[in-house]
Motif scaffolding. Structure first.
Motif, PDB file in Angstrom:
ATOM      1  N   LYS A 115      27.346 -12.437 -32.342  1.00 40.16           N
ATOM      2  CA  LYS A 115      28.027 -13.359 -31.666  1.00 40.16           C
ATOM      3  C   LYS A 115      27.168 -14.798 -32.105  1.00 40.16           C
ATOM      4  CE  LYS A 115      30.020 -10.841 -27.829  1.00 40.16           C
ATOM      5  NZ  LYS A 115      29.801 -10.555 -26.147  1.00 40.16           N
ATOM      6  N   ILE A 116      25.813 -14.705 -32.082  1.00 42.99           N
ATOM      7  CA  ILE A 116      25.058 -15.771 -31.919  1.00 42.99           C
ATOM      8  C   ILE A 116      24.963 -16.492 -33.298  1.00 42.99           C
ATOM      9  CG2 ILE A 116      23.536 -15.220 -29.866  1.00 42.99           C
ATOM     10  CD1 ILE A 116      21.331 -14.701 -31.982  1.00 42.99           C
ATOM     11  N   ALA A 117      25.214 -15.747 -34.302  1.00 42.46           N
ATOM     12  CA  ALA A 117      24.947 -15.890 -35.708  1.00 42.46           C
ATOM     13  C   ALA A 117      25.621 -17.299 -36.088  1.00 42.46           C
ATOM     14  CB  ALA A 117      25.313 -14.815 -36.718  1.00 42.46           C
ATOM     15  N   LYS A 118      26.822 -17.470 -35.584  1.00 46.98           N
ATOM     16  CA  LYS A 118      27.546 -18.970 -36.156  1.00 46.98           C
ATOM     17  C   LYS A 118      26.888 -19.874 -35.466  1.00 46.98           C
ATOM     18  CE  LYS A 118      32.143 -16.382 -37.089  1.00 46.98           C
ATOM     19  NZ  LYS A 118      33.502 -16.772 -36.731  1.00 46.98           N
ATOM     20  N   ASP A 119      26.396 -19.821 -34.267  1.00 47.46           N
ATOM     21  CA  ASP A 119      25.484 -20.978 -33.832  1.00 47.46           C
ATOM     22  C   ASP A 119      24.202 -21.108 -34.301  1.00 47.46           C
ATOM     23  OD1 ASP A 119      27.817 -21.653 -32.021  1.00 47.46           O
ATOM     24  OD2 ASP A 119      27.193 -19.992 -30.806  1.00 47.46           O
ATOM     25  N   PHE A 120      23.822 -20.380 -35.086  1.00 45.28           N
ATOM     26  CA  PHE A 120      22.317 -20.581 -35.725  1.00 45.28           C
ATOM     27  C   PHE A 120      22.645 -21.574 -36.922  1.00 45.28           C
ATOM     28  CE2 PHE A 120      19.110 -18.984 -38.971  1.00 45.28           C
ATOM     29  CZ  PHE A 120      17.919 -19.256 -38.095  1.00 45.28           C
ATOM     30  N   SER A 121      21.613 -22.385 -36.641  1.00 42.30           N
ATOM     31  CA  SER A 121      21.379 -23.710 -37.751  1.00 42.30           C
ATOM     32  C   SER A 121      20.717 -23.085 -38.931  1.00 42.30           C
ATOM     33  CB  SER A 121      20.893 -24.852 -37.081  1.00 42.30           C
ATOM     34  OG  SER A 121      20.786 -25.965 -37.944  1.00 42.30           O
ATOM     35  N   PHE A 122      21.577 -23.069 -39.942  1.00 41.95           N
ATOM     36  CA  PHE A 122      20.789 -22.978 -41.334  1.00 41.95           C
ATOM     37  C   PHE A 122      20.382 -24.132 -42.097  1.00 41.95           C
ATOM     38  CE2 PHE A 122      23.028 -19.025 -40.629  1.00 41.95           C
ATOM     39  CZ  PHE A 122      22.109 -18.000 -41.178  1.00 41.95           C
ATOM     40  N   LYS A 123      20.770 -25.387 -41.254  1.00 41.07           N
ATOM     41  CA  LYS A 123      20.241 -26.552 -41.811  1.00 41.07           C
ATOM     42  C   LYS A 123      19.898 -27.620 -40.702  1.00 41.07           C
ATOM     43  CE  LYS A 123      23.284 -29.670 -43.199  1.00 41.07           C
ATOM     44  NZ  LYS A 123      24.436 -30.217 -44.004  1.00 41.07           N
ATOM     45  N   ASP A 124      18.771 -28.414 -40.968  1.00 42.67           N
ATOM     46  CA  ASP A 124      18.304 -29.256 -40.048  1.00 42.67           C
ATOM     47  C   ASP A 124      18.127 -30.508 -40.708  1.00 42.67           C
ATOM     48  OD1 ASP A 124      18.217 -27.348 -38.036  1.00 42.67           O
ATOM     49  OD2 ASP A 124      16.100 -26.849 -38.587  1.00 42.67           O
ATOM     50  N   LEU A 126      16.906 -34.202 -40.779  1.00 39.14           N
ATOM     51  CA  LEU A 126      15.694 -35.237 -40.381  1.00 39.14           C
ATOM     52  C   LEU A 126      16.037 -36.664 -40.906  1.00 39.14           C
ATOM     53  CD1 LEU A 126      12.519 -32.695 -41.573  1.00 39.14           C
ATOM     54  CD2 LEU A 126      13.859 -32.944 -39.109  1.00 39.14           C
ATOM     55  N   PRO A 127      15.621 -37.408 -40.322  1.00 40.00           N
ATOM     56  CA  PRO A 127      15.764 -38.999 -40.870  1.00 40.00           C
ATOM     57  C   PRO A 127      15.481 -39.145 -42.291  1.00 40.00           C
ATOM     58  CG  PRO A 127      14.053 -38.952 -38.772  1.00 40.00           C
ATOM     59  CD  PRO A 127      14.343 -37.399 -39.296  1.00 40.00           C
ATOM     60  N   LYS A 128      14.904 -38.504 -42.938  1.00 34.50           N
ATOM     61  CA  LYS A 128      14.622 -38.894 -44.348  1.00 34.50           C
ATOM     62  C   LYS A 128      14.777 -37.613 -45.155  1.00 34.50           C
ATOM     63  CE  LYS A 128      12.165 -43.272 -43.925  1.00 34.50           C
ATOM     64  NZ  LYS A 128      10.966 -44.061 -44.443  1.00 34.50           N
ATOM     65  N   ALA A 129      14.975 -36.510 -44.663  1.00 37.96           N
ATOM     66  CA  ALA A 129      14.977 -34.957 -45.402  1.00 37.96           C
ATOM     67  C   ALA A 129      16.058 -34.203 -44.758  1.00 37.96           C
ATOM     68  CB  ALA A 129      13.626 -34.459 -45.315  1.00 37.96           C
ATOM     69  N   THR A 130      16.382 -33.047 -45.461  1.00 38.50           N
ATOM     70  CA  THR A 130      16.967 -32.037 -44.982  1.00 38.50           C
ATOM     71  C   THR A 130      16.174 -30.884 -45.193  1.00 38.50           C
ATOM     72  OG1 THR A 130      18.953 -33.230 -45.779  1.00 38.50           O
ATOM     73  CG2 THR A 130      19.018 -30.627 -45.369  1.00 38.50           C
ATOM     74  N   VAL A 131      16.403 -29.991 -43.914  1.00 36.49           N
ATOM     75  CA  VAL A 131      15.586 -28.757 -43.876  1.00 36.49           C
ATOM     76  C   VAL A 131      16.560 -27.494 -44.184  1.00 36.49           C
ATOM     77  CG1 VAL A 131      13.995 -27.145 -42.797  1.00 36.49           C
ATOM     78  CG2 VAL A 131      13.580 -29.590 -42.560  1.00 36.49           C
ATOM     79  N   VAL A 132      16.414 -26.915 -44.999  1.00 38.09           N
ATOM     80  CA  VAL A 132      17.419 -25.708 -45.136  1.00 38.09           C
ATOM     81  C   VAL A 132      16.637 -24.484 -44.948  1.00 38.09           C
ATOM     82  CG1 VAL A 132      19.048 -26.872 -46.701  1.00 38.09           C
ATOM     83  CG2 VAL A 132      17.201 -25.688 -47.726  1.00 38.09           C
ATOM     84  N   LYS A 133      17.411 -23.549 -44.213  1.00 40.43           N
ATOM     85  CA  LYS A 133      16.959 -21.933 -44.364  1.00 40.43           C
ATOM     86  C   LYS A 133      17.506 -21.042 -45.015  1.00 40.43           C
ATOM     87  CE  LYS A 133      15.885 -23.365 -39.227  1.00 40.43           C
ATOM     88  NZ  LYS A 133      16.444 -23.435 -37.939  1.00 40.43           N
ATOM     89  N   GLU A 134      16.608 -20.741 -45.956  1.00 46.32           N
ATOM     90  CA  GLU A 134      17.097 -19.686 -46.774  1.00 46.32           C
ATOM     91  C   GLU A 134      16.724 -18.281 -46.816  1.00 46.32           C
ATOM     92  OE1 GLU A 134      17.502 -22.983 -50.687  1.00 46.32           O
ATOM     93  OE2 GLU A 134      15.823 -21.532 -50.537  1.00 46.32           O
ATOM     94  N   VAL A 461      14.334 -15.892 -42.522  1.00 47.29           N
ATOM     95  CA  VAL A 461      14.567 -17.109 -43.674  1.00 47.29           C
ATOM     96  C   VAL A 461      13.177 -17.761 -44.110  1.00 47.29           C
ATOM     97  CG1 VAL A 461      16.815 -17.287 -42.580  1.00 47.29           C
ATOM     98  CG2 VAL A 461      14.641 -18.902 -41.605  1.00 47.29           C
ATOM     99  N   GLU A 462      13.200 -18.300 -45.158  1.00 41.87           N
ATOM    100  CA  GLU A 462      12.288 -19.090 -45.640  1.00 41.87           C
ATOM    101  C   GLU A 462      12.899 -20.652 -45.609  1.00 41.87           C
ATOM    102  OE1 GLU A 462       9.576 -18.585 -46.571  1.00 41.87           O
ATOM    103  OE2 GLU A 462       9.388 -16.975 -47.978  1.00 41.87           O
ATOM    104  N   ILE A 463      11.723 -21.552 -45.095  1.00 38.51           N
ATOM    105  CA  ILE A 463      12.137 -22.992 -44.982  1.00 38.51           C
ATOM    106  C   ILE A 463      11.827 -23.616 -46.026  1.00 38.51           C
ATOM    107  CG2 ILE A 463      11.447 -24.775 -43.433  1.00 38.51           C
ATOM    108  CD1 ILE A 463      12.639 -22.376 -42.039  1.00 38.51           C
ATOM    109  N   LYS A 464      12.895 -24.441 -46.460  1.00 39.89           N
ATOM    110  CA  LYS A 464      12.638 -25.582 -47.733  1.00 39.89           C
ATOM    111  C   LYS A 464      13.446 -26.999 -47.371  1.00 39.89           C
ATOM    112  CE  LYS A 464      14.349 -24.375 -51.966  1.00 39.89           C
ATOM    113  NZ  LYS A 464      15.237 -24.054 -52.680  1.00 39.89           N
ATOM    114  N   THR A 465      12.404 -27.735 -47.611  1.00 38.12           N
ATOM    115  CA  THR A 465      12.630 -29.113 -47.462  1.00 38.12           C
ATOM    116  C   THR A 465      13.015 -29.936 -48.545  1.00 38.12           C
ATOM    117  OG1 THR A 465      10.920 -29.366 -45.582  1.00 38.12           O
ATOM    118  CG2 THR A 465      11.504 -31.554 -46.411  1.00 38.12           C
ATOM    119  N   LEU A 466      14.092 -30.550 -48.329  1.00 38.09           N
ATOM    120  CA  LEU A 466      14.825 -31.565 -49.318  1.00 38.09           C
ATOM    121  C   LEU A 466      14.610 -33.094 -49.007  1.00 38.09           C
ATOM    122  CD1 LEU A 466      18.362 -29.294 -49.788  1.00 38.09           C
ATOM    123  CD2 LEU A 466      16.169 -29.120 -51.047  1.00 38.09           C
TER     124      LEU A 466
END
Length: 469
Positions: A115-124, A126-134, A461-466
């Protein structure tokens, strides 16, 4: 259920090892099933399958992964009656506890993750970057015997949701319920290699998984000593680690609280599942001036915990899981008497003709320096520790190598202030209710990481910053 084989690469296969593990009913001491005792070659096959499946599984959309898992859930949910019977036999769990804690609880967790998986953020953003959860990769899941199905669900389902592939090694003592999950995945046509089930002994399967070069993460639940051993092996290749370990949890009872509710909470926590619960509130810390009153409540309420055949409806406390656990509990009861604690309820366990049964035990007037107050007994043994003044009570609560769970009973504001000062991963305040979205895990030597809700998904998940803005 096909428990004479392993489940590797989407198929039921014979173990390369011809060895078998006996599954004992702790209430009768009869061997009622066998599972394969897999070896290193079997583990290598399972890891190879999981590694091969990772690329395609991780590239599926979340909706596609959830489609498979929802289908598996519908199949798995239909096994409830069979699972209750299995937990009565392989763990010795009383019928009502098996039904509610060992079957309905894990099924609810499975459903909640979906149920909660669809509300889980795989991407955040930021003002100058994007954090992805892989996805991390291949996850080795090592699960315990005391809550066999619950801990399997807590690891396998969030790992798969997040796009990882899994090799599961359930406890050799209670391996059977995991076969129902494997069968549900098989019938749901989960892609080959995404989930693999390898039964076996810790040194022959668990340690191989922990040190395997192609396993990217180990999620382990068990004793602190076991977690340290697994952790050392995993860190040889710097794997990601999640460890849910032991506990010696305090229930701090403040002056002016509802003593009956506080006692009831500790007794239920300590005696249900025959005390074989890592988060059990096994240290009841009470005002010294009211010790006699609280002792009287304990004696009266302990009478309701009927020990006996787990198949009988009125049974509240079944057998310990095996002879090793029986001997351990017997040692600690004898040790408590030797240390000078007051044996308020129960007696030294005596072996019966059949079954590893031990009556609930309550020690009173315990010093927190005693071995029975510091060591995780993992049996139906409660220590009542008197204190003078709230500062001493909090000091006693924190005087342990563990920090998994806890409780505080008292006037609400005072109880909340005390709870904030107790170093545990979770803490119940008065009649606070359990929340399936809440994280579970500990401070200090109770572990690393969290399970449950969004926090349980984040472990896998692993955290990657773009820097893309």
């Amino acid at each position: 259920m096909n428990n004479n084989q392993l489940y590797i690469n989407g198929q039921w296969v014979n173990s390369i090892s011809k060895d078998k593990i006996e599954v004992e009913n702790p209430a009768t001491e009869k061997i009622f099933e066998h599972v394969p005792a897999a070896n290193e070659e079997d583990v290598n096959s399972a890891v190879k399958a999981a590694k091969s499946a990772f690329d395609s599984w991780s590239k599926l959309s979340l909706d596609e992964r959830l489609s498979y898992l929802n289908k598996a859930f519908e199949i798995f949910e239909g096994y409830q009656d069979d699972l209750v019977e299995i937990e009565i036999k392989e763990l010795g769990s009383p019928r009502s506890w098996a039904k509610n804690a060992h079957v309905k609880g894990p099924i609810k967790r499975f459903e909640n993750y979906l149920k909660i998986a669809k509300d889980f953020s795989f991407k955040d953003d930021l003002p100058k970057a994007t954090v992805v959860k892989e996805p991390i990769g291949v996850i080795g899941c090592l699960t315990p015997w005391n809550y066999p199905l619950n801990q399997v669900i807590q690891k396998v389902i969030p790992a798969l949701i997040c796009g990882n592939t899994v090799v599961l090694k359930p406890s050799q003592i209670t391996p059977l319920s995991a076969y129902f999950l494997a069968e549900a995945f098989h019938k749901a046509e989960l892609p080959s290699g995404v989930f693999n089930l390898v039964t076996g002994r810790g040194a022959e399967v668990g340690n191989v998984l922990a040190s395997h070069k192609d396993v990217d993460m180990i999620s382990f639940t068990g004793s602190t000593s076991g977690g340290i051993e697994v952790g050392k092996l995993a860190l040889e290749t710097v794997k990601k680690l999640a460890l849910e370990l032991g506990g010696k949890s305090p229930n701090l009872v403040l002056k002016g609280s509802n003593y009956e509710e506080a006692v009831k909470t500790s007794l239920n926590s300590t005696f249900n599942n025959t005390g074989q619960t890592c988060s059990a509130l096994t240290r009841l810390i009470v005002p010294k001036e009211d010790l006699q009153e609280i002792e009287n409540i304990i004696v009266e309420k302990s009478k309701g915990f009927i020990v006996g055949d787990p198949d009988e409806e009125e049974t509240k406390v079944g057998p310990l899981s095996n002879k090793k656990q029986f001997d351990k509990v017997k040692y600690f009861v004898e040790k408590g008497i030797e240390e000078g604690a007051k044996l308020l309820v129960g007696e030294v366990p005596q072996k019966k003709d059949k079954g590893y049964f031990a009556n609930p035990v309550v020690f009173s007037n315990v010093s927190n320096k005693m071995e029975i107050a510091q060591e995780e007994i993992f049996g139906p043994v409660l220590c009542v520790i008197p204190y003078e003044g709230i500062e001493e009570g909090i000091e006693i609560a924190n005087d342990t190598i563990y920090g998994l769970s806890g409780a505080v009973f008292g006037p609400q504001e005072e109880a909340e202030n005390a709870a904030k000062r107790i170093k545990t991963g979770e803490i119940k305040i008065n009649n606070g209710k359990w929340d399936p979205l809440a994280p579970f895990g500990g401070y200090k030597q109770s572990g690393i990481g969290r399970e449950g809700g969004f926090y349980g998904l984040e472990e896998f998940v692993e955290i990657k910053t773009l820097f893309n803005k």
